[in-house]
Design an enzyme around this catalytic site. Sequence first.
Site, PDB file in Angstrom:
ATOM      1  N   HIS A  49     -57.039  82.442  95.824  1.00  0.00           N
ATOM      2  CA  HIS A  49     -58.370  81.886  95.535  1.00  0.00           C
ATOM      3  C   HIS A  49     -59.253  81.943  96.784  1.00  0.00           C
ATOM      4  O   HIS A  49     -60.381  82.458  96.745  1.00  0.00           O
ATOM      5  CB  HIS A  49     -58.215  80.442  95.036  1.00  0.00           C
ATOM      6  CG  HIS A  49     -59.510  79.800  94.639  1.00  0.00           C
ATOM      7  ND1 HIS A  49     -59.979  79.818  93.348  1.00  0.00           N
ATOM      8  CD2 HIS A  49     -60.439  79.133  95.370  1.00  0.00           C
ATOM      9  CE1 HIS A  49     -61.147  79.191  93.295  1.00  0.00           C
ATOM     10  NE2 HIS A  49     -61.454  78.754  94.511  1.00  0.00           N
ATOM     11  N   GLU A  50     -58.745  81.446  97.882  1.00  0.00           N
ATOM     12  CA  GLU A  50     -59.555  81.420  99.119  1.00  0.00           C
ATOM     13  C   GLU A  50     -59.812  82.844  99.627  1.00  0.00           C
ATOM     14  O   GLU A  50     -60.853  83.121 100.218  1.00  0.00           O
ATOM     15  CB  GLU A  50     -58.871  80.578 100.200  1.00  0.00           C
ATOM     16  CG  GLU A  50     -58.578  79.121  99.823  1.00  0.00           C
ATOM     17  CD  GLU A  50     -59.779  78.358  99.283  1.00  0.00           C
ATOM     18  OE1 GLU A  50     -60.932  78.729  99.591  1.00  0.00           O
ATOM     19  OE2 GLU A  50     -59.576  77.387  98.512  1.00  0.00           O
TER      20      GLU A  50
END
Lengths: 495, 495
Positions: A264-265
């Site tokens: 996600h990051e």
Amino acid sequence: MSFEKLDELGRKLEALEHAQAILGADEATHMAVGGGEKRAEAMATLAGIYHRQATAPEVADWIGAAKTESLDEDQQSALREFERQYTNLTCLPAEFVERQTAARLRSEQLWRDLRAKNDWAGFRPALENIVALVREEAGMRADVLKLSPYDALMEQYDPGNRAADIAPVFAELKIFLTDFVPEALAVQEERLANRPLKPLSGVYPIEKQRELGLTLMAAVGFDLNHGSLSVSHHPFCGGVPTDVRITTRYKTSDFLSALMGVLHETGHALYEQNLPKAWSHWPLGKARGMAVHESQSLFVEKQLGRNPAFWRWALPVVERDLGEAWTLEDLLPHVHRVERGLIRVDADEVTYPLHVILRFELEQDLVSGRLEVAELPEAWDAKMRAYLGLSTIDNAADGPMQDVHWPSAAFGYFPSYTLGAMMAAQQWAALTREHPSADDDIARGDFDAVNAWRRERIWSQGSRYSTPELLERATGEKLNAAHFIAHLKRRYGKS
Amino acid sequence: MSFEKLDELGRKLEALEHAQAILGADEATHMAVGGGEKRAEAMATLAGIYHRQATAPEVADWIGAAKTESLDEDQQSALREFERQYTNLTCLPAEFVERQTAARLRSEQLWRDLRAKNDWAGFRPALENIVALVREEAGMRADVLKLSPYDALMEQYDPGNRAADIAPVFAELKIFLTDFVPEALAVQEERLANRPLKPLSGVYPIEKQRELGLTLMAAVGFDLNHGSLSVSHHPFCGGVPTDVRITTRYKTSDFLSALMGVLHETGHALYEQNLPKAWSHWPLGKARGMAVHESQSLFVEKQLGRNPAFWRWALPVVERDLGEAWTLEDLLPHVHRVERGLIRVDADEVTYPLHVILRFELEQDLVSGRLEVAELPEAWDAKMRAYLGLSTIDNAADGPMQDVHWPSAAFGYFPSYTLGAMMAAQQWAALTREHPSADDDIARGDFDAVNAWRRERIWSQGSRYSTPELLERATGEKLNAAHFIAHLKRRYGKS
């Protein structure tokens, strides 16, 4: 030339932003425990220096004068974004900002304390004060921007987003999901009855998880020469485009939790690392907004990272780095787990939009005055029952006190999450129309074509277009719930 | 009130210094490799913002007006240091600073390249240019400060230090050391003949060395709540007083190299961590200068860390953390190793002052014009032969091209190193006069009395006194070579 003065101002603001971003990341990762008080003082003072420079009256003069200068197309776009930034920073009187900041700090502090105690009655007056101030703020922003009050709030996070465009799309999605959540749960139940869940073995040393994370980050395109991975209590993507700091937190019992967070990051990081470098000191060179940013993180996490094709390639890497062999059939039930729950941040991609739509509907009513804070627990509970069949009555801690956004006076932000999820699905659909072999690429660990498409259509555009314009130019159509719905059906529906 | 305006300015400058200090430490420890260019840009811009704020013409008005205000004693001291800072930052015309900065960057770059090639002829013109500019700078500083040119340069690093006071003390030390170095080497040779050196075993895992370092840091007083230890290529002490960042580098073959470095940086850190907190945003609250700072690092490294009493306590800790038992008799020859060498930074505490005195003498002559750059290799070689019996002719890389100071236009800095060593010995002597049991304390790992003395006499004073005044108030006498000489005799001489 006045544009040159703006350009020079941009370089100063970029340096201050650089300092703030690195200090922010440092605070969560490497700062000594006792360094917090001075750090907060330094950050507040830097914010003040930034604000004074960015809002100086002569900046308005430069913007005005630059409009009469002969500028190339990029400079014209840059000027528009300089003006947007200036308007956003100056449209509220200093007296109001001070009053609101004080109220917000008090309410955040109170929220941290009283949420833990589920004390709605104690918290209510603080939130009433915040809502009164937000109505005032929305009115002032609306006057300056010639928008409706709620749109004027959203404009801070996603320029160009309008409730009138979003509401029907969310309504369509809500109708779909109300039926689809039970279907997805039934499908899951049937699958698990046929093939019981293989539990995670529960011994994944942090160093090995970190290696695995770095391998997958690099594979999907993260430039380790311009960024790093470390540990923090709350995962985030911070730093600056030339030095993006992403973080995760590890559970030795579960490698998927950290890994999906890293993906996600990494999605956020790819956007930052690939913004147009020549514009890095202009607002034009920044990421477009929250919804587009979330679309990039969700693209990597959901469209790539929870795609079965991805795991065809990734499972041997997991086996190599963690020494544990998984079949696709055993892993996917973990990656595609669906569960009704009260907590937004814990929700899966099927139920998540219902949490957001609930907040979107309620916060519009709070801003307009159709709903009062006193009525919030009942209103929340009613929607929670209708959308997810769960109750939060007598549980304000997991109801209207759940998120930090409202105590922080951040109204108009929530839609970005689900807009991001929808935009990610729409981007994936557009991309696979042009590259029908995308799944095959991914199954080979080849993300070049996928990233080239996103670099050209999204990353390299910076803030050249408004949020809806950027989406339409990238995908050939306006926001369309059909793509996200098709994605959910494909992944979670009856086959 | 004008003093209040200075106070407010101090808070802004402190925030900018905070950002610069943390960004600086971050750059050497956690920055992504590719982040350097933007970081340099951001640091340069922050330095510009700092300089503009600190040197604004109204600051002079505030200083002038504050002198007529009714201030308490601390505020009067603070005002004096505000004025000193302002004078130091404004005494050179901007045109000159730009010219010098450009020349310095060019010369540093050239130095890095040509030192590696031992190319004195290639480097000479750049250094000639630097020396010409330094003469100009010294003249301008001298006019403003009413000091001799060389004193005006030293004033930047150690307020109050004067060549006329230092030269006779250094002369005494030089005469002593010229005879004492051969004596110390003979003593060492005889000892090693009687008891051969026990080599370091050569397998010290970094993680264990780090644990040992942290244990000793904490024991001598480093507050781990307000600081940390990490790794960098060149060890340093950076950060801010509430979050001091010290670094080391590890060799797995030798635990003493990192450990003695950690103790040295811990000495710097203790000074920073114990500066007066209420003054942290005033120049008055900063460490006094380079010589006093060096006296604090050398106090911990040499007076404590190479003291046999220290190792009585530390050897069992080493055994516990590294799993290796050492006797005092086997360890001390490593800790007290004396060796004639060409390189200042590699020198032991006996020979080090001769390296510094050589530079002190030569740089005074360079600044005054008694010596020209062209004559430097011969002059250096002559002194090196006289003081240490070594030659650097045809070896400018290890002679006048050895250090970064001159290529960086930092003249007047070198004396600080040896002044620091002498002041540390003088502080130890004064302390043990008052606490005759200091050695016994240390042998028990009890540093409370030692640190209480230093906190009261040095750390808590910030910049209240000039360098010589601070020393005299702390120790009861002016700089006196006898203490350092006695220290060396005790540790390295014939017993």
